[in-house]
Write an enzyme that holds these catalytic residues in place. Sequence first.
Site, PDB file in Angstrom:
ATOM      1  N   VAL A  73       0.845  -1.197   0.000  1.00 35.42           N
ATOM      2  CA  VAL A  73       0.000   0.000   0.000  1.00 35.42           C
ATOM      3  C   VAL A  73       0.881   1.247   0.000  1.00 35.42           C
ATOM      4  O   VAL A  73       0.606   2.219  -0.697  1.00 35.42           O
ATOM      5  CB  VAL A  73      -0.941  -0.003   1.230  1.00 35.42           C
ATOM      6  CG1 VAL A  73      -1.611   1.353   1.416  1.00 35.42           C
ATOM      7  CG2 VAL A  73      -2.005  -1.092   1.083  1.00 35.42           C
ATOM      8  N   CYS A  74       1.965   1.214   0.764  1.00 41.64           N
ATOM      9  CA  CYS A  74       2.848   2.375   0.867  1.00 41.64           C
ATOM     10  C   CYS A  74       3.265   2.886  -0.512  1.00 41.64           C
ATOM     11  O   CYS A  74       3.116   4.062  -0.815  1.00 41.64           O
ATOM     12  CB  CYS A  74       4.076   1.998   1.693  1.00 41.64           C
ATOM     13  SG  CYS A  74       5.390   3.213   1.618  1.00 41.64           S
ATOM     14  N   LYS A  85       2.931  11.542  -1.520  1.00 37.03           N
ATOM     15  CA  LYS A  85       4.038  12.502  -1.436  1.00 37.03           C
ATOM     16  C   LYS A  85       4.319  13.131  -2.797  1.00 37.03           C
ATOM     17  O   LYS A  85       4.698  14.298  -2.880  1.00 37.03           O
ATOM     18  CB  LYS A  85       5.296  11.838  -0.894  1.00 37.03           C
ATOM     19  CG  LYS A  85       5.549  12.026   0.572  1.00 37.03           C
ATOM     20  CD  LYS A  85       4.652  11.537   1.608  1.00 37.03           C
ATOM     21  CE  LYS A  85       3.349  11.876   2.011  1.00 37.03           C
ATOM     22  NZ  LYS A  85       2.595  10.901   2.778  1.00 37.03           N
ATOM     23  N   GLU A  87     -14.202  16.445  12.060  1.00 39.44           N
ATOM     24  CA  GLU A  87     -13.427  15.607  12.974  1.00 39.44           C
ATOM     25  C   GLU A  87     -14.266  15.374  14.227  1.00 39.44           C
ATOM     26  O   GLU A  87     -14.812  16.314  14.792  1.00 39.44           O
ATOM     27  CB  GLU A  87     -12.104  16.316  13.293  1.00 39.44           C
ATOM     28  CG  GLU A  87     -11.349  15.815  14.502  1.00 39.44           C
ATOM     29  CD  GLU A  87     -10.953  14.343  14.454  1.00 39.44           C
ATOM     30  OE1 GLU A  87     -10.468  13.869  13.422  1.00 39.44           O
ATOM     31  OE2 GLU A  87     -11.170  13.659  15.478  1.00 39.44           O
ATOM     32  N   VAL A 110     -20.473  12.554  11.185  1.00 40.26           N
ATOM     33  CA  VAL A 110     -21.351  12.386  10.023  1.00 40.26           C
ATOM     34  C   VAL A 110     -22.352  11.313  10.406  1.00 40.26           C
ATOM     35  O   VAL A 110     -21.958  10.211  10.776  1.00 40.26           O
ATOM     36  CB  VAL A 110     -20.524  11.953   8.800  1.00 40.26           C
ATOM     37  CG1 VAL A 110     -21.420  11.507   7.666  1.00 40.26           C
ATOM     38  CG2 VAL A 110     -19.609  13.074   8.350  1.00 40.26           C
ATOM     39  N   ALA A 148     -11.552   9.275   5.775  1.00 38.73           N
ATOM     40  CA  ALA A 148     -10.205   8.892   6.249  1.00 38.73           C
ATOM     41  C   ALA A 148     -10.256   8.853   7.770  1.00 38.73           C
ATOM     42  O   ALA A 148      -9.783   9.749   8.447  1.00 38.73           O
ATOM     43  CB  ALA A 148      -9.172   9.896   5.763  1.00 38.73           C
ATOM     44  N   HIS A 170      25.078  26.799   8.989  1.00 37.56           N
ATOM     45  CA  HIS A 170      24.315  28.049   8.923  1.00 37.56           C
ATOM     46  C   HIS A 170      24.259  28.514   7.474  1.00 37.56           C
ATOM     47  O   HIS A 170      25.281  28.441   6.791  1.00 37.56           O
ATOM     48  CB  HIS A 170      25.004  29.113   9.777  1.00 37.56           C
ATOM     49  CG  HIS A 170      24.308  30.444   9.735  1.00 37.56           C
ATOM     50  ND1 HIS A 170      23.119  30.677  10.400  1.00 37.56           N
ATOM     51  CD2 HIS A 170      24.617  31.600   9.087  1.00 37.56           C
ATOM     52  CE1 HIS A 170      22.739  31.923  10.185  1.00 37.56           C
ATOM     53  NE2 HIS A 170      23.621  32.500   9.385  1.00 37.56           N
TER      54      HIS A 170
HETATM   55  P1  NAD Z   1      -5.892   8.608  11.738  1.00 38.19           P
HETATM   56  O1  NAD Z   1      -6.079   7.708  12.882  1.00 38.19           O
HETATM   57  O2  NAD Z   1      -4.631   9.354  11.578  1.00 38.19           O
HETATM   58  O3  NAD Z   1      -7.044   9.728  11.751  1.00 38.19           O
HETATM   59  C1  NAD Z   1      -8.394   9.406  11.735  1.00 38.19           C
HETATM   60  C2  NAD Z   1      -9.156  10.594  12.298  1.00 38.19           C
HETATM   61  O4  NAD Z   1     -10.531  10.384  12.065  1.00 38.19           O
HETATM   62  C3  NAD Z   1      -8.974  10.768  13.802  1.00 38.19           C
HETATM   63  O5  NAD Z   1      -8.652  12.101  14.060  1.00 38.19           O
HETATM   64  C4  NAD Z   1     -10.338  10.369  14.374  1.00 38.19           C
HETATM   65  O6  NAD Z   1     -10.654  11.053  15.556  1.00 38.19           O
HETATM   66  C5  NAD Z   1     -11.256  10.748  13.235  1.00 38.19           C
HETATM   67  N1  NAD Z   1     -12.522  10.016  13.170  1.00 38.19           N
HETATM   68  C6  NAD Z   1     -12.734   8.702  13.431  1.00 38.19           C
HETATM   69  N2  NAD Z   1     -14.032   8.388  13.214  1.00 38.19           N
HETATM   70  C7  NAD Z   1     -14.645   9.533  12.789  1.00 38.19           C
HETATM   71  C8  NAD Z   1     -15.969   9.855  12.387  1.00 38.19           C
HETATM   72  N3  NAD Z   1     -16.919   8.922  12.376  1.00 38.19           N
HETATM   73  N4  NAD Z   1     -16.234  11.117  12.024  1.00 38.19           N
HETATM   74  C9  NAD Z   1     -15.243  12.077  12.041  1.00 38.19           C
HETATM   75  N5  NAD Z   1     -13.977  11.822  12.402  1.00 38.19           N
HETATM   76  C10 NAD Z   1     -13.668  10.566  12.760  1.00 38.19           C
HETATM   77  O7  NAD Z   1      -6.240   7.734  10.448  1.00 38.19           O
HETATM   78  P2  NAD Z   1      -6.035   8.012   8.896  1.00 38.19           P
HETATM   79  O8  NAD Z   1      -5.807   9.450   8.636  1.00 38.19           O
HETATM   80  O9  NAD Z   1      -7.162   7.338   8.213  1.00 38.19           O
HETATM   81  O10 NAD Z   1      -4.707   7.235   8.604  1.00 38.19           O
HETATM   82  C11 NAD Z   1      -4.637   5.842   8.892  1.00 38.19           C
HETATM   83  C12 NAD Z   1      -3.260   5.442   9.291  1.00 38.19           C
HETATM   84  O11 NAD Z   1      -2.407   5.523   8.174  1.00 38.19           O
HETATM   85  C13 NAD Z   1      -2.679   6.348  10.350  1.00 38.19           C
HETATM   86  O12 NAD Z   1      -2.861   5.792  11.629  1.00 38.19           O
HETATM   87  C14 NAD Z   1      -1.236   6.444   9.991  1.00 38.19           C
HETATM   88  O13 NAD Z   1      -0.515   5.579  10.816  1.00 38.19           O
HETATM   89  C15 NAD Z   1      -1.144   5.979   8.563  1.00 38.19           C
HETATM   90  N6  NAD Z   1      -0.707   7.092   7.729  1.00 38.19           N
HETATM   91  C16 NAD Z   1       0.493   7.659   7.962  1.00 38.19           C
HETATM   92  C17 NAD Z   1       0.914   8.717   7.185  1.00 38.19           C
HETATM   93  C18 NAD Z   1       2.247   9.317   7.434  1.00 38.19           C
HETATM   94  O14 NAD Z   1       3.067   8.688   8.080  1.00 38.19           O
HETATM   95  N7  NAD Z   1       2.491  10.528   6.976  1.00 38.19           N
HETATM   96  C19 NAD Z   1       0.098   9.222   6.198  1.00 38.19           C
HETATM   97  C20 NAD Z   1      -1.129   8.631   5.994  1.00 38.19           C
HETATM   98  C21 NAD Z   1      -1.517   7.559   6.768  1.00 38.19           C
END
Ligand code: NAD
Length: 471
Positions: free
Chosen positions: A41-42, A51, A203, A237, A269, A444
């Site tokens: 997936v990455c 990215k 959120e 939602v 997400a 620097h």
């Molecule tokens: P996440 O856990 O980062 O965020 C999910 C968010 O959705 C949380 O803030 C949560 O409170 C909120 N949420 C949950 N249910 C909800 C609802 N019903 N209504 C509104 N808000 C709700 O998860 P993600 O963004 O889906 O990412 C998944 C995983 O993928 C992450 O845990 C992360 O480890 C990984 N990821 C990492 C990177 C990175 O390293 N830059 C980037 C993308 C994803």
Amino acid sequence: MISTHVAVLGAGPGGYAAAYLASDLGLTVAMVDVEPNPGGVCTYRGCIPSKALLHAAKLVTEARHAPAWGIDFGQPSIDLAKLRAWKNAVVAKLTTGNGQVGKMRKVQYLQGRGEIVDPHTIRVALASGGSEEIRADHLILCTGSRPTTLPGATIQSDRLLDSTSALDLPRIPTSLLIVGGGYIGLELGTVYSALGSEITVVEMTGDLLPGADRDLVGVVARRIEQMSKAVLLNTKVVGMKEESAGIRVSFEGADVKDNDQLFDAVLVAIGRRPNSNIPGLEKTKVQVDRRGFIVVDEQRRTSEPSIFAVGDVAGEPMLAHKAMHEGRVAAEVIAGNRTVFAPRAIPAVVFTDPELAWCGLTETQAQAEGRKISVARYPWGASGRAVTLDRTDGSTKLILDPETERILGVGIVGVGAGEMIAEGVLAVEMGANATDLGLAIHPHPTLTETMMESADVYHGQAIHIYRPKKG
Ligand code: NAD
């Protein structure tokens, strides 16, 4: 029938890191995945394509800001097909390259879907037709995770996106609701906003990026608010209905004024779930916890002696670099080396604009654990490099042990924070203290000086700001 030392199920960062190190350590390896090449997936649908798009988004955002520096490119014109093709080419380059690296190591790659037959055997339904059995001394399960779906509000519609379909970049919606203010929501929100969508973020908790330190998140949150039509916190939602002009979404929450709004598209997400529903897993002693993660010990061994598990399927944090390190630990253990997975600092990076990164102990965690810490902060307004970039909105902070001045954690918000955090990881892993960091000459003018000067802040001796040591 293939007979091998190690069979790896799932060729994401955890899987290919395990397979390649096992091969380097002299073991024979077979690796199975549904994709034509390793990457997971990455590389196919996560870190890498997002990215690439964030890089494009950064260019658009900077071009829009450039008139302030006397340069005007005019309105950016976006050729979506070309952008998509470039992003796909990035993915193809990395996945084929990865495949070649595996071939050079003589890792046998089978494209297909794997099923566990017994604790030493995987049967693969090959993508090319037919099937093949792999018999191995050890299996490593690294089947990853998948997006969580929104409970009770799911509809079948092309307008409803998850991270995978959003990264396909089908079109640029005029208005986009992002459900979930976490990593994916904010990163993809940054992309779509730069490309021209009007963003709304919803959120369910009281803040974006729950769990991260509030002072750092605040800087990102301000930018997200500026680029969004609205950020609805403490909001859920509760319903979705497709209409000819879009998806009508019903909200429930204290901060919502308009409970019923229409969006051109909706991106969900709200987290990811481990892929532990591996066919045949029940034929082994492998245990799965109530959240769906495969239970592993510090060597990443499951309850079945011949089976290891690494990556998203084996527990949080669900991060590619954590998976790779775990994969290498499993390979070492299988090769007979004494090692454990015991990091002091797994870095986390949110690739928003600005980026947010941290490692080791956070202030939030220290507070929750009632742990005594000292905090030294360096505001980027005093960084020459940040001023030249016109990005003084950053901040660097060290979390220190007040007794020993040892660096326990680092948090950075600002452009390039994701690159800079690596120094923090090294400091925490090597047990560096504030004096070590302050005495290490940093080039620097660079943003990395803010690491050195935060250590100087701790001693009350920073050059570019006046913060006398208290007491
Ligand atoms: P996440 O856990 O980062 O965020 C999910 C968010 O959705 C949380 O803030 C949560 O409170 C909120 N949420 C949950 N249910 C909800 C609802 N019903 N209504 C509104 N808000 C709700 O998860 P993600 O963004 O889906 O990412 C998944 C995983 O993928 C992450 O845990 C992360 O480890 C990984 N990821 C990492 C990177 C990175 O390293 N830059 C980037 C993308 C994803």
